[in-house]
Design a protein around this motif. Structure first.
Motif, PDB file in Angstrom:
ATOM      1  N   ALA A   1       0.856  -1.178   0.000  1.00  0.00           N
ATOM      2  CA  ALA A   1       0.000   0.000   0.000  1.00  0.00           C
ATOM      3  C   ALA A   1       0.894   1.231   0.000  1.00  0.00           C
ATOM      4  O   ALA A   1       1.907   1.263   0.712  1.00  0.00           O
ATOM      5  N   PRO A   2       0.590   2.233  -0.829  1.00  0.00           N
ATOM      6  CA  PRO A   2       1.458   3.404  -0.908  1.00  0.00           C
ATOM      7  C   PRO A   2       1.766   3.968   0.478  1.00  0.00           C
ATOM      8  O   PRO A   2       0.854   4.273   1.245  1.00  0.00           O
ATOM      9  N   PRO A   3       3.053   4.057   0.832  1.00  0.00           N
ATOM     10  CA  PRO A   3       3.403   4.576   2.152  1.00  0.00           C
ATOM     11  C   PRO A   3       3.175   6.076   2.253  1.00  0.00           C
ATOM     12  O   PRO A   3       3.299   6.806   1.267  1.00  0.00           O
ATOM     13  N   HIS A   4       2.838   6.520   3.451  1.00  0.00           N
ATOM     14  CA  HIS A   4       2.648   7.945   3.710  1.00  0.00           C
ATOM     15  C   HIS A   4       3.610   8.372   4.801  1.00  0.00           C
ATOM     16  O   HIS A   4       3.662   7.750   5.864  1.00  0.00           O
ATOM     17  N   SER A   5       4.387   9.428   4.537  1.00  0.00           N
ATOM     18  CA  SER A   5       5.310   9.938   5.545  1.00  0.00           C
ATOM     19  C   SER A   5       4.562  10.881   6.480  1.00  0.00           C
ATOM     20  O   SER A   5       3.408  11.249   6.234  1.00  0.00           O
TER      21      SER A   5
END
Length: 208
Positions: free
Chosen positions: A175-179
């Motif tokens: 799943a696209p990582p979020h910083s």
């Protein structure tokens, strides 16, 4: 039951470093699970970027892949600042210098357990020799959840290593990582373990 898994890996360092910071000890205990997150049954994976000074101490921690829980994210960084111990980085002259280090922690309550480890089994042509032990790699994922880098940790040989990274790049995504901040590039980290079997062994198992 709370489950904690951890994977440490070095970030690419400046060319002037002869050796990046090396994790010596983290000494995690079951009670290290962030209390508020445990009370809320919060689970997830947190990827971080650590700044390590020339004495091997963590001076900063930023989240490059959020678990979705602010409590887990902040608790992970607080734990790393408090407990992570490093061998400091060394520059080309042999002098202690500061550096950076990436680390991923998987926090899990209940079943199924959340893990930062990925396991695959690959079939090799009968003409090849299967490695006697799994090939392991550490892989980085970008903001789209796609692999940008594959670092072999335990090698099975040149051709096999290339196959592992090529198949990983084609098959694996997260799943696209979020910083934690728009100014911090999202980076997710996973540990890949690949075992092998030969094509003729597969064929013999399927014969009537």
């Amino acid at each position: 039951m709370a489950v904690l898994t951890i994977l440490a890996l070095a970030v690419q360092q400046p060319a002037t470093l002869a050796q990046p910071p090396r994790l010596l000890n983290l000494a995690l205990q079951p009670g290290d699970y962030p209390a508020r997150a445990a009370q809320k049954d919060e689970s997830g994976i947190v990827s971080t970027l650590l700044s390590v000074d020339d004495h091997g101490r963590v001076t900063n921690c930023v989240v490059t892949e959020s678990s979705g829980s602010a409590t887990l994210d902040t608790g992970t960084c607080a734990l790393l600042r408090r407990k992570a111990r490093f061998k400091h980085a060394i520059d080309a002259t042999g002098s202690p210098v500061s550096g950076t280090h990436r680390e991923v922690m998987a926090w899990s309550i209940g079943s199924p357990a959340i893990s930062s480890n990925i396991q695959l089994m690959l079939t090799l042509p009968a003409s090849q020799t299967a490695p006697p032990a799994p090939v392991t790699a550490r892989i980085y994922f970008n903001a789209k959840g796609r692999i940008t880098e594959c670092q072999i940790v335990q090698s099975g040989g040149g051709a096999v290593d290339e196959t592992v990274c090529k198949i990983a790049a084609g098959k694996l995504a997260i799943a696209p990582p979020h910083s934690e901040s728009p100014d911090i590039a999202p980076v997710g980290i996973r540990d890949l373990s690949v075992t092998f079997r030969l094509a003729n062994a597969v064929s013999s198992q399927t014969r009537p």
